[in-house]
Motif scaffolding. Sequence first.
Motif, PDB file in Angstrom:
ATOM      1  N   VAL A 185     -17.631  -7.330  17.178  1.00 12.55           N
ATOM      2  CA  VAL A 185     -16.878  -8.210  16.286  1.00 12.55           C
ATOM      3  C   VAL A 185     -16.106  -9.220  17.152  1.00 12.55           C
ATOM      4  O   VAL A 185     -15.427  -8.829  18.105  1.00 12.55           O
ATOM      5  N   VAL A 226     -12.100  -4.728  11.721  1.00 11.89           N
ATOM      6  CA  VAL A 226     -12.330  -4.247  13.087  1.00 11.89           C
ATOM      7  C   VAL A 226     -12.273  -2.718  13.157  1.00 11.89           C
ATOM      8  O   VAL A 226     -12.519  -2.149  14.214  1.00 11.89           O
ATOM      9  N   LYS A 273     -14.917  -0.496  14.975  1.00 14.40           N
ATOM     10  CA  LYS A 273     -15.885  -1.428  15.575  1.00 14.40           C
ATOM     11  C   LYS A 273     -15.534  -1.719  17.028  1.00 14.40           C
ATOM     12  O   LYS A 273     -14.393  -1.586  17.467  1.00 14.40           O
ATOM     13  N   SER A 274     -16.550  -2.128  17.767  1.00 21.35           N
ATOM     14  CA  SER A 274     -16.340  -2.675  19.104  1.00 21.35           C
ATOM     15  C   SER A 274     -15.999  -4.148  18.956  1.00 21.35           C
ATOM     16  O   SER A 274     -16.681  -4.876  18.232  1.00 21.35           O
TER      17      SER A 274
END
Length: 237
Positions: free
Chosen positions: A129, A197, A200-201
């Motif tokens: 992201v 986010v 998430k990475s």
Amino acid sequence: MNYCLYCDEGFYETVSWSFVLGIAGEMHFCEGCSSSLERIEGEICEICGRSFSLFPEQYRQENRCNDCIHWEEDVNWRGVLVKNRSLYVYNDFLKELISRLKYRGDAELVMGFRQEFRKIYQHEFKGFVVVPVPLSQERHYERGFNQTQLLAELLGVEVEHALERVLHEKKQSKKSRQERLEMKETIFELANNSKLVYGKSVVLVDDVYTTGATLRQASRVLKEGGALQVSSMTLGR
């Protein structure tokens, strides 16, 4: 003929096999200006991405520079930023170019970095992201744009504004290194859409990595908001 985005001189693209085959990207800087951009290559610090060729051997231990070792020794900052990758050495030419971009409103300059910036994303952070480091409202109003958002938009993927800058600071370029490292106040907070986010990475996008203090502050807030891991990419290091 093309015109250099920086010096405005006209130039013809170098004829190469990739040019003949039509797979070469469009050139936005003339040969002289391109040669002043010093690409980061070879051995780099595995965390901050600084080229080991730029400083003496005693300032590194194995694959890390001493600055990053100090960051990782601090329990408050250990692992907050997984890694940073940058395109160019922050030399005098890049400083002047970024200064023109940020303080003299020459936003078109970012187009000169699209191809190479996108390559870094595809190679190092594909699927992450993308979150630009925000400006304060006051700074955004003063400048008219956020250069990190323009850089993030070069990547050709969705850009998430998961952070807000709540503190209108003195310009980083006006601070000493010690002032930037001290970070006495919180300058970021999660924005309303920060849930994007969660789990998430994330890759933060900024123009320059200097001490790494600003990026670590932003990263810590994202991790507190549930981001799985946070890295960063910048034009200069």
